[in-house]
Design an enzyme around this catalytic site. Structure first.
Site, PDB file in Angstrom:
ATOM      1  CB  CYS A  31      -0.851   0.044   1.260  1.00  0.00           C
ATOM      2  SG  CYS A  31      -1.857  -1.424   1.461  1.00  0.00           S
ATOM      3  NE  ARG A  88       4.440   1.628  -1.254  1.00  0.00           N
ATOM      4  CZ  ARG A  88       5.497   0.970  -0.792  1.00  0.00           C
ATOM      5  NH1 ARG A  88       6.645   1.039  -1.429  1.00  0.00           N
ATOM      6  NH2 ARG A  88       5.415   0.252   0.307  1.00  0.00           N
ATOM      7  CD1 TRP A 121      -2.265  -5.049  -4.627  1.00  0.00           C
ATOM      8  CD2 TRP A 121      -1.614  -6.156  -2.793  1.00  0.00           C
ATOM      9  NE1 TRP A 121      -2.019  -6.356  -4.986  1.00  0.00           N
ATOM     10  CE2 TRP A 121      -1.612  -7.055  -3.886  1.00  0.00           C
ATOM     11  CE3 TRP A 121      -1.235  -6.626  -1.547  1.00  0.00           C
ATOM     12  CZ2 TRP A 121      -1.254  -8.385  -3.758  1.00  0.00           C
ATOM     13  CZ3 TRP A 121      -0.875  -7.959  -1.425  1.00  0.00           C
ATOM     14  CH2 TRP A 121      -0.881  -8.825  -2.521  1.00  0.00           C
ATOM     15  CG  ASN A 150       2.787  -0.742   3.292  1.00  0.00           C
ATOM     16  OD1 ASN A 150       2.232  -1.705   2.773  1.00  0.00           O
ATOM     17  ND2 ASN A 150       4.059  -0.460   3.113  1.00  0.00           N
ATOM     18  N   GLY A 151       1.276  -2.943   5.434  1.00  0.00           N
ATOM     19  CA  GLY A 151       1.884  -4.103   6.087  1.00  0.00           C
ATOM     20  C   GLY A 151       0.809  -5.074   6.505  1.00  0.00           C
ATOM     21  CD  GLU A 205      10.227 -11.814 -17.179  1.00  0.00           C
ATOM     22  OE1 GLU A 205      10.132 -12.466 -16.127  1.00  0.00           O
ATOM     23  OE2 GLU A 205       9.868 -10.624 -17.267  1.00  0.00           O
ATOM     24  CE  LYS A 214       6.611  -9.467 -17.400  1.00  0.00           C
ATOM     25  NZ  LYS A 214       7.693  -9.256 -16.537  1.00  0.00           N
ATOM     26  CD  GLU A 240       3.625  -9.258 -14.529  1.00  0.00           C
ATOM     27  OE1 GLU A 240       3.418  -8.882 -13.373  1.00  0.00           O
ATOM     28  OE2 GLU A 240       4.763  -9.279 -15.035  1.00  0.00           O
ATOM     29  CG  HIS A 256       9.534 -36.173 -19.418  1.00  0.00           C
ATOM     30  ND1 HIS A 256       9.860 -37.506 -19.556  1.00  0.00           N
ATOM     31  CD2 HIS A 256      10.581 -35.482 -19.943  1.00  0.00           C
ATOM     32  CE1 HIS A 256      11.054 -37.614 -20.118  1.00  0.00           C
ATOM     33  NE2 HIS A 256      11.504 -36.394 -20.364  1.00  0.00           N
ATOM     34  CE  LYS A 303       7.903  -1.892 -11.102  1.00  0.00           C
ATOM     35  NZ  LYS A 303       8.056  -2.821 -12.236  1.00  0.00           N
TER      36      LYS A 303
HETATM   37  O1  M6R Z   1      11.165  -5.434  -7.114  1.00  0.00           O
HETATM   38  P1  M6R Z   1      11.486  -6.861  -7.366  1.00  0.00           P
HETATM   39  O2  M6R Z   1      12.386  -7.094  -8.515  1.00  0.00           O
HETATM   40  O3  M6R Z   1      12.031  -7.554  -6.139  1.00  0.00           O
HETATM   41  O4  M6R Z   1      10.104  -7.553  -7.677  1.00  0.00           O
HETATM   42  C1  M6R Z   1       9.998  -8.933  -7.801  1.00  0.00           C
HETATM   43  C2  M6R Z   1       8.667  -9.347  -8.386  1.00  0.00           C
HETATM   44  O5  M6R Z   1       7.629  -8.949  -7.529  1.00  0.00           O
HETATM   45  C3  M6R Z   1       8.440  -8.733  -9.764  1.00  0.00           C
HETATM   46  O6  M6R Z   1       9.445  -9.102 -10.655  1.00  0.00           O
HETATM   47  C4  M6R Z   1       7.078  -9.181 -10.309  1.00  0.00           C
HETATM   48  O7  M6R Z   1       7.086 -10.557 -10.553  1.00  0.00           O
HETATM   49  C5  M6R Z   1       6.736  -8.392 -11.566  1.00  0.00           C
HETATM   50  N1  M6R Z   1       5.348  -8.040 -11.555  1.00  0.00           N
HETATM   51  C6  M6R Z   1       7.013  -9.163 -12.805  1.00  0.00           C
HETATM   52  O8  M6R Z   1       6.684  -8.460 -13.950  1.00  0.00           O
END
Ligand code: M6R
Length: 588
Positions: A2, A27, A74, A100-101, A465, A469, A472, A488, A583
């Protein structure tokens, strides 16, 4: 997860808070609210949605007063509703808090407070903070004591800021960031420097369990015993504030387009820092690599490069699992933590565990003042500028570029990355020039429900990766796997509705990949090849330029980013702010 902002000073607070919340929206963006003080009364507005939408609806920026707090949420405890949005009052409207937390003992605290007559309105864990503060303040009439006593009762992680109807603002933190920004007109208290960097680059980072109190005249910081403490002022780089979208429709698209320059400029930071980093790596017996999400995928590639080229024994473990596999970590080990934000709770937890076992801590981060940078023995910066889009794009290529720089140094230039950077930048531009074609492919795939992405060797982390993408940004079920593993088990899922993307540049993995592609095609799937060479087996072909084989990961990730971005648009999803995500994942 948050964002928190507070301001006390001489300016109209509400527009400042709204602006700061917009800057920190990465955030968390489920709901938003602000509370200000006017004529000795706290007034509060909050609602579900992104800052701009809620502001349009409720006119948050019009709340009067020069003191206030704001929050974007969040959701962790309690669904996304107006009532669960912050700020939260206690029983009366004399105190309002933003948090936040996660308060782990919130159930016990809630029961205890209900037992003495407190009435709760929301389902959040955060509301207990407001009621505890209220209880201790009513008992003692002393804000400092009330905050400290409240903090002593909280288990879990927190950063909170409270506003009292007498105009005092106070806050405290434990394992969640809280930073003060000082301006001529007053002070900000924020989760991130982006909350105030537009106004000042003078930041005070609160330590764990610090309490800050801002009354009409002074700013004071105390430890848990109530003794005053001094925390240094850090000058933060102004460039971090540049977060506009430029000519692009979304931050994500802008960040995708920044990658050629990022690769070309990679490793230009202080070479002495890289040298020292490499010395620490060389003097270790084993390098353990960790990270979450995209940063973990970078760690997988880093392991491959360190083992195969620098001949350094390296192990990789995703951060959220790290604490369960500590065997073999001791004072001869190095933990290399990779994180864009430097605030990811899982990563910080892994670092703490490794430190406890005696390991030295190296990190690769984007934010020099982040928690991770500050607890590391040595860190390097990826220097890609702020990444606003929740999906990591340019930070990944920047992390990779730095890893290539480091490994190149460790193997005495065997990769010749420095010499190839300009060429790789050009290769990325060539792929960006095919954006329209990838956009068209995205339109063809818009109804896909399952996409499998396969690659071998160093391309396997890119398969992971690419799948991340698509998940998400485009909300499509996507799985990355090694091409060899398909037969397998997963092959049972392949049929005429399946799409399989094969990462298949012309290197030692290519012949085996083509054989796999035929096996898949025989089951009726549509094959999408990402390669520098066409092949009849591909139903759809995404061309990438030929580069030195070890550098393919840097360029082959780009088609996935573009594809996922346009799939998000095709599905009316917001590419900058995917649903349910944030983020910086600062909760475990
Ligand atoms: O800030 P960070 O690199 O530690 O974040 C790690 C993950 O939370 C971040 O890479 C997340 O998976 C992204 N949304 C991927 O696009």
């Amino acid at each position: 997860m948050c964002s928190i902002i507070g301001y006390k000073g001489q300016l109209d607070v509400a527009p400042l808070l709204v602006n700061s919340l917009e800057r920190m929206e990465y955030r968390g963006y489920d709901s938003v609210g602000i509370a200000t003080i006017n004529d000795g009364k706290i007034i509060l507005k909050k609602g579900v949605g992104k800052v701009a939408d809620v502001n349009k609806r409720l006119d948050l920026g019009s709340l009067p007063g020069d003191t206030g707090v704001g929050h974007t949420r969040w959701a962790t405890h309690g669904s996304v509703t107006n009532t669960n949005a912050h700020p939260h009052y206690g029983c009366t409207d004399s105190i309002a808090i933003v948090h936040n937390g996660i308060i782990e003992n919130h159930k016990e605290l809630r029961e205890e407070l209900i037992g003495i007559g407190h009435i709760f309105k929301s389902d959040t864990d955060s509301e207990v903070i407001a009621h505890l503060l209220e209880k201790y303040y009513v008992d003692q009439k002393n804000i400092k004591k009330a905050v400290i006593d409240t903090c002593k009762r909280l288990e879990g992680a927190y950063a909170f800021v409270a506003v009292f109807e007498d105009g005092t603002i106070c806050g405290s933190r434990y394992n969640e960031p809280l930073i003060i920004g000082s301006v001529d007109t007053g002070h900000f208290i924020s989760s991130d420097i982006l909350g105030f960097l537009e106004y000042t680059n003078k930041a005070i980072y609160l330590e764990n369990r610090d309490t800050v109190i801002l009354d009409s005249k002074t700013l004071q910081i105390f430890d848990m015993e109530g003794n005053p403490v001094n925390r240094p002022i850090t000058q933060v780089a102004w460039e971090l504030a540049s977060v506009d979208k430029g000519k692009y429709a979304h931050h994500t698209l802008k960040e995708i387009h920044e990658q050629p320059v990022i690769v070309e400029k990679a490793g230009t930071q202080n070479l002495d820092r890289v040298k020292e980093f490499c010395n620490i790596v060389r003097n270790s017996r084993t390098v353990f690599l960790t990270g979450s999400g995209t940063s973990y995928h970078c760690a997988l590639i880093a392991k491959h490069l360190l083992s195969n080229f620098a001949k350094i024994h390296a192990e990789t473990m995703v951060s959220s699992e790290f604490q369960y596999t500590l065997d073999g970590i001791d004072n001869t080990s190095v933990l290399l933590a990779i994180s864009q934000s430097g605030e990811t709770a899982d990563v910080l937890q892994a670092v703490k565990a490794a430190k406890h076992m005696g390991a030295r801590i190296l990190s690769i981060v984007n934010i020099p003042t982040s928690s991770l940078a500050r607890i590391s023995d040595w860190f390097l910066l990826i220097e890609c500028g702020p990444e606003v889009g929740v999906a990591a794009t340019k930070s990944f290529t920047a992390q990779l570029s730095l890893i290539y720089t480091i490994v190149d140094r460790l193997c005495n230039g065997c990769l010749s990355f420095e010499a190839d950077k300009a060429f790789l930048g050009g290769a990325l531009r060539e792929i960006l020039d095919t954006e329209i074609e990838i956009h068209r492919i995205a339109e063809r795939l818009r109804d896909a429900t399952d996409i499998y992405i396969i690659g071998r060797s160093i391309h396997y982390p890119i398969a992971l990766e690419g799948a991340l993408k698509l998940k998400e940004l485009a909300y499509i079920h996507a799985e990355g796997m090694t091409a060899g593993e398909l037969k397998h088990g997963p092959l049972a899922l392949i049929g005429s509705n399946s799409y399989v993307i094969i990462i298949n540049p012309n290197d030692t993995t290519s012949n085996d990949n083509i054989a796999t592609a035929h096996e898949i095609k025989a089951r009726g799937a549509t094959i999408i090849g990402i390669s520098d060479r066409p092949n009849d087996v591909y139903d759809i072909f995404i061309k990438i330029p030929s580069v030195k084989s070890i550098f393919y990961p840097i360029i082959e990730v780009l088609p996935f980013q573009i594809l996922a971005y346009y799939l998000a648009l095709a599905k009316n999803a917001d590419p900058d702010y995917p649903r349910n995500l944030a983020k910086s994942v600062t909760v475990k």
